[in-house]
Design a protein around this motif. Structure first.
Motif, PDB file in Angstrom:
ATOM      1  N   ALA A 169      -4.012  -3.860  -1.961  1.00 40.94           N
ATOM      2  CA  ALA A 169      -3.608  -3.600  -0.571  1.00 40.94           C
ATOM      3  C   ALA A 169      -4.141  -2.251  -0.094  1.00 40.94           C
ATOM      4  O   ALA A 169      -4.544  -2.107   1.064  1.00 40.94           O
ATOM      5  N   LYS A 170      -4.159  -1.268  -0.990  1.00 37.99           N
ATOM      6  CA  LYS A 170      -4.669   0.063  -0.617  1.00 37.99           C
ATOM      7  C   LYS A 170      -6.154   0.004  -0.281  1.00 37.99           C
ATOM      8  O   LYS A 170      -6.638   0.776   0.543  1.00 37.99           O
ATOM      9  N   ALA A 171      -6.874  -0.912  -0.940  1.00 37.41           N
ATOM     10  CA  ALA A 171      -8.323  -1.007  -0.732  1.00 37.41           C
ATOM     11  C   ALA A 171      -8.677  -1.758   0.556  1.00 37.41           C
ATOM     12  O   ALA A 171      -9.852  -1.880   0.901  1.00 37.41           O
TER      13      ALA A 171
ATOM     14  N   GLY B 103      -0.522  -3.575  -5.307  1.00 41.03           N
ATOM     15  CA  GLY B 103      -0.596  -2.207  -4.783  1.00 41.03           C
ATOM     16  C   GLY B 103      -2.025  -1.739  -4.575  1.00 41.03           C
ATOM     17  O   GLY B 103      -2.430  -1.426  -3.438  1.00 41.03           O
ATOM     18  N   PRO B 104      -2.832  -1.707  -5.644  1.00 43.04           N
ATOM     19  CA  PRO B 104      -4.224  -1.242  -5.497  1.00 43.04           C
ATOM     20  C   PRO B 104      -5.058  -2.116  -4.557  1.00 43.04           C
ATOM     21  O   PRO B 104      -5.874  -1.594  -3.794  1.00 43.04           O
TER      22      PRO B 104
ATOM     23  N   GLN C  25       6.916  -2.451  -4.371  1.00 41.80           N
ATOM     24  CA  GLN C  25       6.172  -2.015  -5.556  1.00 41.80           C
ATOM     25  C   GLN C  25       5.686  -3.192  -6.370  1.00 41.80           C
ATOM     26  O   GLN C  25       6.459  -4.048  -6.772  1.00 41.80           O
TER      27      GLN C  25
ATOM     28  N   ALA D 168       0.826  -1.209   0.000  1.00 47.19           N
ATOM     29  CA  ALA D 168       0.000   0.000   0.000  1.00 47.19           C
ATOM     30  C   ALA D 168       0.860   1.259   0.000  1.00 47.19           C
ATOM     31  O   ALA D 168       0.550   2.241  -0.670  1.00 47.19           O
ATOM     32  N   SER D 169       1.979   1.224   0.727  1.00 48.69           N
ATOM     33  CA  SER D 169       2.815   2.427   0.830  1.00 48.69           C
ATOM     34  C   SER D 169       3.779   2.564  -0.342  1.00 48.69           C
ATOM     35  O   SER D 169       4.368   3.620  -0.541  1.00 48.69           O
ATOM     36  N   GLY D 170       3.979   1.474  -1.083  1.00 46.71           N
ATOM     37  CA  GLY D 170       4.941   1.516  -2.178  1.00 46.71           C
ATOM     38  C   GLY D 170       6.337   1.078  -1.768  1.00 46.71           C
ATOM     39  O   GLY D 170       7.248   1.016  -2.588  1.00 46.71           O
TER      40      GLY D 170
ATOM     41  N   SER E 197      -8.651  -2.108   4.672  1.00 43.65           N
ATOM     42  CA  SER E 197      -8.445  -1.339   5.906  1.00 43.65           C
ATOM     43  C   SER E 197      -7.464  -2.100   6.803  1.00 43.65           C
ATOM     44  O   SER E 197      -7.156  -3.261   6.546  1.00 43.65           O
ATOM     45  N   ASP E 198      -7.013  -1.456   7.865  1.00 47.15           N
ATOM     46  CA  ASP E 198      -6.130  -2.137   8.826  1.00 47.15           C
ATOM     47  C   ASP E 198      -6.796  -3.399   9.364  1.00 47.15           C
ATOM     48  O   ASP E 198      -6.159  -4.447   9.493  1.00 47.15           O
TER      49      ASP E 198
ATOM     50  N   ARG F 179      -6.788  -6.144   6.821  1.00 50.47           N
ATOM     51  CA  ARG F 179      -5.455  -6.752   6.663  1.00 50.47           C
ATOM     52  C   ARG F 179      -5.198  -7.770   7.761  1.00 50.47           C
ATOM     53  O   ARG F 179      -4.734  -8.877   7.506  1.00 50.47           O
TER      54      ARG F 179
END
Ligand code: HEC
Ligand code: HEC
Ligand code: HEC
Ligand code: HEC
Length: 508
Positions: free
Chosen positions: A89-91, A86-87, A81, A76-78, A93-94, A97
């Protein structure tokens, strides 16, 4: 009424016992199989229904939950990479996860079919790197961090067995390119950037070839064709013969037994060991590495006078001392097979070395004494540079089978108050030249002194020469600023409550 309130009470109890646990399990499975409805698609679409993975996608089943969460945060943070993850993981929530990580961590499906097997010689070359490392380039054995047969250790060091070769290869290349830089202390970057293409291919083939049960090929079974180690740090140092030079005869058998005792002291010298250490934990690369007190440099300087016991010691007696102090055990009797084997191994390593001279690379290179030793700063260095491996309480970390992966630095399972490492100056010298594992030489001298002070200000098994009085024992054997024995630290006099020496403590 009664039925209702009992149910309510049970539900409340369940919440208290496992806060969120039940909810996590349910939603973790939902996310894995259906997605979270907020943009993260079902994990199972790529990772498989049970997280078993395939040729392209890693196995998630059975990975440590903390490790999985750390990877999702990194995607999510990069810091790691990847266009696909990436997308997704960003979607998450804590809470998502945590939930999905616990779900996959608890699964244990059979291994995914990974297709054609690699060539045996490729796998064999990979086994050498995985089990021995390439110390000429400063690369520790992969198993030293990833555990025996890559079985994984704690939340920081993922299991490698079960992953396919192309995934492992891609990760090593990602570290080389800088696409993945989420590892503690940059440990994997340090390793990956020292490997060449052939090494990456072979070590990936090796781990992919291991069965999930984690049974590795026995480390000492085959005479590996390793090159002789030329330590990078001291080019002038003597080079011991390679393992492939061990002859296939009775002498060679004894050399191999000595090597096995040295690297797996717990199993090969039972009865003489009273802690969780191996000889090789302090004499790195199986007693070969210069500046890690190599055996070849030791062998050629005995018999020698030692101020520790005020007489001339044979090499055999020197070895006996290691069992009594560093290993907190019992000295094998003179002539015992354990001592014969260790002497034979040391003699083999010293083949061709001049005798009677102190060779470059002997012992640990001494550091100039600093103006001041700073316990509090040492504690900070420990937390930031050591705890990830040796544990927050210095307790070490062990494989699921109980084998030592990261040795304990203090407490009942470590070296005792009579061992050389208990001296701050010796520990500082060892640490500067050899720690953190794989990143030797990165600590400043002052950091090394301070962290040594911190470590050696913790209690450990009693000095075997203890005469009933800590102050008397200090006067007789520890009358130096470099020993904390008998000193008051955090309100406790060290040595007053030490576990007795020479006794095997309860398993960790
Ligand atoms: C479209 C396919 C796809 C989906 C869907 C997917 N993944 Fe992944 N995942 C991948 C790929 C490909 C990688 C390897 C990335 C790399 O090479 O760095 C990966 C890597 C990972 C890793 C790193 C594993 C390791 O050993 O370090 C984790 C953790 C992970 N995925 C979790 C998830 C979770 C949780 C979900 C569901 C919410 C999910 N993935 C959904 C394709 C997918
Ligand atoms: C000094 C300790 C250390 C050594 C030695 C080491 N590793 Fe690692 N390795 C790590 C850590 C820490 C991670 C987890 C990084 C992170 O948090 O993303 C890791 C992760 C990995 C991963 C990623 C696994 C996954 O599921 O994505 C691979 C592949 C890997 N290591 C291969 C190797 C190989 C091959 C070797 C030997 C040549 C090796 N490692 C040696 C510390 C080490
Ligand atoms: C990446 C993991 C890792 C890190 C980080 C690390 N060590 Fe170690 N350490 C090891 C391993 C593995 C050994 C055993 C070496 C061997 O067997 O080759 C070891 C051995 C030791 C030993 C000797 C064995 C013992 O139990 O007394 C000491 C002392 C030590 N480390 C101190 C430190 C200090 C201080 C730091 C931080 C500055 C540190 N280590 C950081 C992995 C690590
Ligand atoms: C806790 C760490 C530790 C462990 C475990 C350990 N040693 Fe040592 N060993 C040392 C230290 C410290 C020295 C002294 C080196 C110095 O002062 O430069 C030493 C010295 C030696 C020497 C003499 C080196 C010389 O150049 O004079 C030999 C031989 C030796 N150890 C063998 C062993 C054997 C065999 C084992 C296992 C039975 C073992 N050691 C276990 C820390 C350890």
């Amino acid at each position: 009424m009664i039925g209702y309130s009992r149910r309510a009470a049970l539900a409340a109890a369940a919440l208290i016992l496992c806060p969120g646990g039940l909810a996590y399990a349910a939603s973790g499975q939902d996310i894995a199989l259906k997605g979270n409805g907020q943009g993260a698609m079902a994990c199972s679409a790529c990772h498989g229904k049970l997280g078993e993975g395939n040729q392209e996608v890693p196995r998630l089943a059975g990975l440590n939950a903390g490790y999985i969460v750390h990877q999702l945060v990194s995607f999510a943070s990069g810091a790691r990479q990847n266009d696909v993850m990436g997308p997704i993981a960003k979607a998450l929530s804590d809470t998502d996860r945590q939930a999905v990580a616990s779900y996959f961590a608890g699964l244990n499906p059979p291994e995914a079919k990974t297709g054609g097997a690699a060539k045996p010689d490729l796998i064999a070359a990979g086994a050498v790197l995985a089990q021995r490392g390439e110390w000429t380039k400063g690369v520790p054995a992969c198993d030293q961090c990833h555990g025996p047969a890559g079985s994984g250790v704690g939340s920081a060091f993922p299991r490698l067995t079960g992953q396919n070769a192309s995934y492992i290869t891609n990760q090593l290349l990602s570290w080389q390119k800088g696409d993945r830089h989420n590892d503690p202390l940059g440990l994997m970057k340090g390793v990956a950037t020292k490997l060449d293409k052939t090494q990456i291919e072979s070590v990936a083939a090796y781990y992919a070839s291991l069965p999930l049960s984690g049974k590795a090929t026995p480390a000492i079974a085959t005479p590996f064709r390793t090159e002789a180690a030329k330590p990078v740090s001291t080019p002038a140092a003597f080079t011991p013969p390679p393992e492939s030079a061990i002859p296939n005869n009775e002498f060679g058998k004894m050399v191999r037994l000595g090597e096995a005792i040295f690297t797996d002291t717990q199993h090969y010298a039972p009865g003489f060991v009273g802690n969780s250490l191996q000889c090789a934990n302090c004499h790195i690369d199986r007693g070969r590495l210069a500046n890690a007190s190599p055996l070849w440099a030791a062998y050629v300087v005995y018999p020698a006078y030692r101020s520790k016991n005020k007489h001339v010691n044979t090499f055999e007696e020197r070895l006996q001392g290691c069992f009594r102090f560093s290993m907190n055990g019992k000295a094998p009797p003179a002539g015992d097979k354990v001592l014969v084997a260790l002497q034979t191994y040391a003699y083999f390593l010293a083949k061709g070395a001049p005798t009677g001279v102190s060779l470059p690379g002997r012992g640990y290179p001494r550091l100039k004494k600093p103006a001041k030793l700073d316990y509090a700063h040492g504690q900070e260095v420990y937390a930031s540079h050591c705890a990830v491996c040796h544990g927050a309480e210095g307790q070490g970390q062990f494989s699921a089978q109980g084998d030592t992966v990261f040795p304990p630095l203090w407490g009942a399972h470590s070296y005792n108050w009579g061992a050389g490492m208990h001296s701050i100056s010796t520990a500082a010298a060892f640490i500067k030249a050899n720690m953190p594992l794989g990143e030797a030489g990165t600590l400043s001298d002052q950091d090394s002194w301070d962290v040594a002070t911190y470590i050696d200000s913790h209690d450990r098994p009693q000095d075997p020469r203890f005469n009933g009085s800590v102050s008397e024992t200090r006067k007789k054997y520890h009358n130096s600023a470099m020993s904390m024995y008998g000193q008051k630290v955090n309100g406790v006099v060290l040595g007053e409550n030490s576990p007795p020496s020479g006794t095997v403590p309860a398993p960790h």
